[in-house]
Design a protein around this motif. Structure first.
Motif, mmCIF file in Angstrom:
data_model
loop_
_atom_site.group_PDB
_atom_site.id
_atom_site.type_symbol
_atom_site.label_atom_id
_atom_site.label_comp_id
_atom_site.label_asym_id
_atom_site.label_seq_id
_atom_site.Cartn_x
_atom_site.Cartn_y
_atom_site.Cartn_z
ATOM 1 N N PRO A 116 0.800 -1.232 0.000
ATOM 2 C CA PRO A 116 0.000 0.000 0.000
ATOM 3 C C PRO A 116 0.829 1.277 0.000
ATOM 4 O O PRO A 116 0.317 2.339 -0.358
ATOM 5 N N HIS A 117 2.099 1.192 0.409
ATOM 6 C CA HIS A 117 2.956 2.373 0.405
ATOM 7 C C HIS A 117 3.816 2.456 -0.850
ATOM 8 O O HIS A 117 4.637 3.361 -0.977
ATOM 9 N N GLY A 118 3.649 1.501 -1.779
ATOM 10 C CA GLY A 118 4.320 1.585 -3.061
ATOM 11 C C GLY A 118 5.605 0.793 -3.193
ATOM 12 O O GLY A 118 6.237 0.827 -4.245
ATOM 13 N N ARG A 119 6.019 0.060 -2.156
ATOM 14 C CA ARG A 119 7.254 -0.723 -2.270
ATOM 15 C C ARG A 119 6.979 -1.998 -3.068
ATOM 16 O O ARG A 119 5.917 -2.604 -2.940
ATOM 17 N N PRO A 120 7.933 -2.445 -3.885
ATOM 18 C CA PRO A 120 7.715 -3.693 -4.631
ATOM 19 C C PRO A 120 7.641 -4.888 -3.693
ATOM 20 O O PRO A 120 8.320 -4.930 -2.655
ATOM 21 N N ILE A 121 6.816 -5.863 -4.047
ATOM 22 C CA ILE A 121 6.637 -7.063 -3.229
ATOM 23 C C ILE A 121 7.472 -8.214 -3.759
ATOM 24 O O ILE A 121 8.114 -8.936 -3.001
ATOM 25 N N LEU A 122 7.454 -8.401 -5.084
ATOM 26 C CA LEU A 122 8.167 -9.510 -5.703
ATOM 27 C C LEU A 122 9.229 -8.995 -6.660
ATOM 28 O O LEU A 122 9.043 -7.965 -7.315
ATOM 29 N N LEU A 123 10.315 -9.727 -6.748
ATOM 30 C CA LEU A 123 11.333 -9.498 -7.767
ATOM 31 C C LEU A 123 11.491 -10.788 -8.557
ATOM 32 O O LEU A 123 11.604 -11.872 -7.972
ATOM 33 N N ARG A 124 11.511 -10.660 -9.876
ATOM 34 C CA ARG A 124 11.587 -11.839 -10.748
ATOM 35 C C ARG A 124 12.969 -11.943 -11.373
ATOM 36 O O ARG A 124 13.497 -10.960 -11.886
#
Length: 665
Positions: A644-652
């Motif tokens: 919700p604060h805009g930080r990425p959750i996943l990295l591929r």
């Protein structure tokens, strides 16, 4: 004593409004060329436009009489009556550009209309006609402006460096080239060719020509979306008759950036209304709203958007330089743009990838100055009250044992899945087409049918390569373990994935909370003893403003003396001892903006704060079933790509990247 200003003085005043810098001259001349139906436009500048600006096109050109009249104030071929001002379908129309430019520069105009055997050449210095003669030339127009502001040194000294002014011109020509893919644009400075784009069949192809593969990978395409404009009362009555025309429609398409592309300002948001490049606060706000809870606060996306609507629905006559517009139905346009962008982001679910090793300087769309945010986790958030070890977080899917202590079997299972920190080589970009100083071979002429076929095939292949599996939540993720008890490492057929466990759980709780508020099914816990909180004066004001929204989120609090409140119940996901800290964080987060926030903004802000405090923390070991539960719940969310604060959750880290790193392809 009142008197009429001399024509020369009036022209210089108009020049101050229209000609702000060299790029302003280029803008006016580019728009004139486009209005003239040009298919090829060439721009040449020297010394950043100070010494020379030359724009040449193959448009319809002008007759001798029209060329003479074009330098008179308010002389135009594009409007004839007051009513025409409300149906402007051309880029230029005010009749101020050419006389304003001629008043502050040494101008030479060469033009020929198809109806005349010879062309016309005019020389005007500082607003005074020097020479008119016939010349032999092909159709179209060539306009040169030399020594800009030579007769107004006070204006000239306010110009920036040559490189800065050239940068503004380059940006302008580049984005008009993006807005008109069917036309050819060429920009040169002295002996250096900056831009050369042959005609393209689509906006995607033109974007590839201008920005290259790296920019395409960073952007999500918005498919053309249309909606009927609001009907007027009179129009609704007319609709009852068979002769009534259908309602006007507005459409939006273009490109917006993925969540990992974060800029420190709005300088890379470009917006076109009926192919006119404008600055509009309404649309900027709509874009910001579309990225709410996807980008961090203070970070901005990259956007290239095109809005098409009937000319009568927009007023382009509100600014001398025609860079601002006013919409007839501003609220409708705002909500339409916001909803289309938001729907595209939610539907595409663009996942963040490891940054490319060749990213630096790849394109102006690359996030060179990204917003970096450092988060520090306090010891009290990670360790229990006795400081002995990590606690589990309360909430759905995260249950404590009956004794309130973490079960030993769970810790043992978690350690069995533990991984050492991983080294991941940088991701290399895909560059399917080698590009030199120009997008395609042949810097000045057109391209052959074979070259066009190769170009089209390369674009399609590249689009397929970067979209395959990248815009969908990964299926069949199998958690392997954690890195430093903070990041979940998982794998599937697409490659390797790293998930930030805190922000992943934060996204899950955030959407569950919003859904619970809509359905009025928020769970709260009654505190055994009320928690008395002393508020600062500003916090007390905010508390009074948002008391109703706090109640909707599970807080039951009431005044308890001067500047003191008593918390009687709190959200069920929050430990009782953390209720006070959460309430203070909410009040500080809303701050002085409270009265100006809409209910939707306030609801999202409060829900995001509650979710952040309730989510599992970093440095917390997780068992295999908890990791599986978290990934499963994350897949169900609308926006699994960012918290919700805009930080990425996943990295591929895709299988292709792994194969390339090991030199298998």
């Amino acid at each position: 004593m009142i008197h009429i200003l001399p024509e020369a003085v009036a022209n210089k005043i108009a020049a101050g409004e229209v000609v702000e810098r060299p790029s302003s001259v280029v803008k006016e001349l580019l728009e004139n060329a486009l209005d003239a139906g040009a298919g090829r436009i060439e721009v040449h500048v020297e010394a950043g436009g100070r010494r020379l600006i030359r724009v040449e096109d193959d448009g319809t050109g002008m007759t001798r009489d029209d060329a003479m009249l074009a330098f008179e104030r308010h002389a135009t071929s594009k409007i004839r009556s007051v009513e025409d001002l409300f149906e402007v379908a051309t880029l230029g129309f005010r009749g101020e550009a050419l006389p304003s430019i001629a008043s502050v520069a040494r101008v030479t105009l060469e033009t020929r209309h198809a109806s005349e055997a010879a062309g016309t050449q005019l020389e005007i210095h500082g607003g005074r006609l020097r020479d008119v003669k016939e010349i032999a030339r092909a159709g179209g127009t060539r306009f040169e402006a030399g020594g800009l502001f030579y007769n107004t040194p006070a204006r000239r000294k306010f110009l920036k460096s040559e490189s800065t002014e050239l940068g503004h011109i380059t940006s302008l020509v580049t984005h008009y080239a993006l807005a008109h893919p069917e036309k050819s644009f060429r920009l040169t400075s002295m002996t250096h060719e900056i831009l050369n784009t042959p005609p393209a069949e689509s906006f995607r192809q033109r974007l590839y020509q201008v920005m290259g593969a790296q920019a395409m990978e960073q952007l999500v395409e918005i498919a053309p979306a249309a909606r009927a404009m609001p009907a007027e009362a009179q129009f609704e009555e007319e609709m009852e008759s068979a002769e009534a025309s259908p309602p006007a429609r507005v459409s939006l398409f273009g490109f917006v950036s993925r969540p990992e592309v974060q800029k420190i300002n709005r300088n890379q948001i470009y917006f076109f209304v009926n192919r006119r490049l404008v600055r509009d606060r309404l649309i900027l706000h709509a874009i910001t709203e579309a990225y709410r809870n996807i980008l961090p606060s203070g970070a901005f996306p990259v956007a290239l958007l095109f809005l098409d609507l009937p000319p009568g629905e927009v007023d382009v006559n509100v600014h001398p330089a025609k860079t601002e517009v006013k919409f007839r139905h501003s609220n409708f346009i705002h909500d339409f743009a916001r909803d289309v962008i938001r729907r595209t982001l939610v539907a595409s679910r663009p996942m963040a990838a490891f940054p490319s090793s060749n990213a630096a300087g790849a394109s102006s769309f690359h996030p060179g100055a990204e917003v970096e945010e450092t988060r520090q986790v306090r010891r009290g958030d990670v360790l229990g009250a006795n400081g002995a070890g990590p606690q589990t977080a309360a909430g759905p899917g995260w249950r404590e044992s009956p004794s309130g202590e973490t079960a030993g079997r769970e810790l043992q299972s978690s350690r069995a899945y533990q991984l050492s920190p991983l080294y991941l080589p940088p991701r290399t970009g895909l560059l399917p087409l080698e590009r030199g100083s120009s997008a395609l071979p042949g810097s000045t002429g057109g391209t052959t049918a074979a070259q066009e076929a190769v170009f089209t095939r390369k674009v399609e292949e590249y689009a397929t390569a970067i979209n395959a599996g990248a815009d969908e939540f990964p299926k069949g993720l199998r958690p392997l373990g954690q890195v430093r008890e903070s990041f979940i490492v998982a794998t599937n057929d697409e490659g390797l994935w790293i998930i930030d466990q805190h922000v992943a759980h934060e996204r899950v709780l955030f959407e569950q909370r919003l859904r619970g508020i809509r359905e009025k099914s928020i769970d709260c816990q009654r505190l055994l003893l009320p928690v008395v909180v002393e508020l600062k004066p500003e916090q007390q004001v905010v508390f009074q403003d948002i008391a109703q929204e706090l109640a909707a989120n599970g807080f039951e609090a009431e005044p308890f003396g001067q500047r003191t409140i008593a918390i009687k119940s709190a959200p069920a996901e929050i430990r009782a001892e953390a209720a006070e800290r959460l309430l203070i964080a909410i009040l500080d987060g809303v701050g002085a903006e409270g009265p100006g926030l809409s209910l939707d903004d306030l609801r999202h802000r409060v829900a995001a704060t509650v979710a952040c405090h309730a989510a599992v923390k970093v440095n917390m070991p997780l068992s295999a079933d908890k990791m599986e539960w978290l990934l499963s719940e994350l897949e169900k969310t609308d926006c699994p790509m960012s918290c919700p604060h805009g930080r990425p959750i996943l990295l591929r880290y895709s299988l292709r990247d792994i194969q390339k790193a090991f030199k298998r392809i």
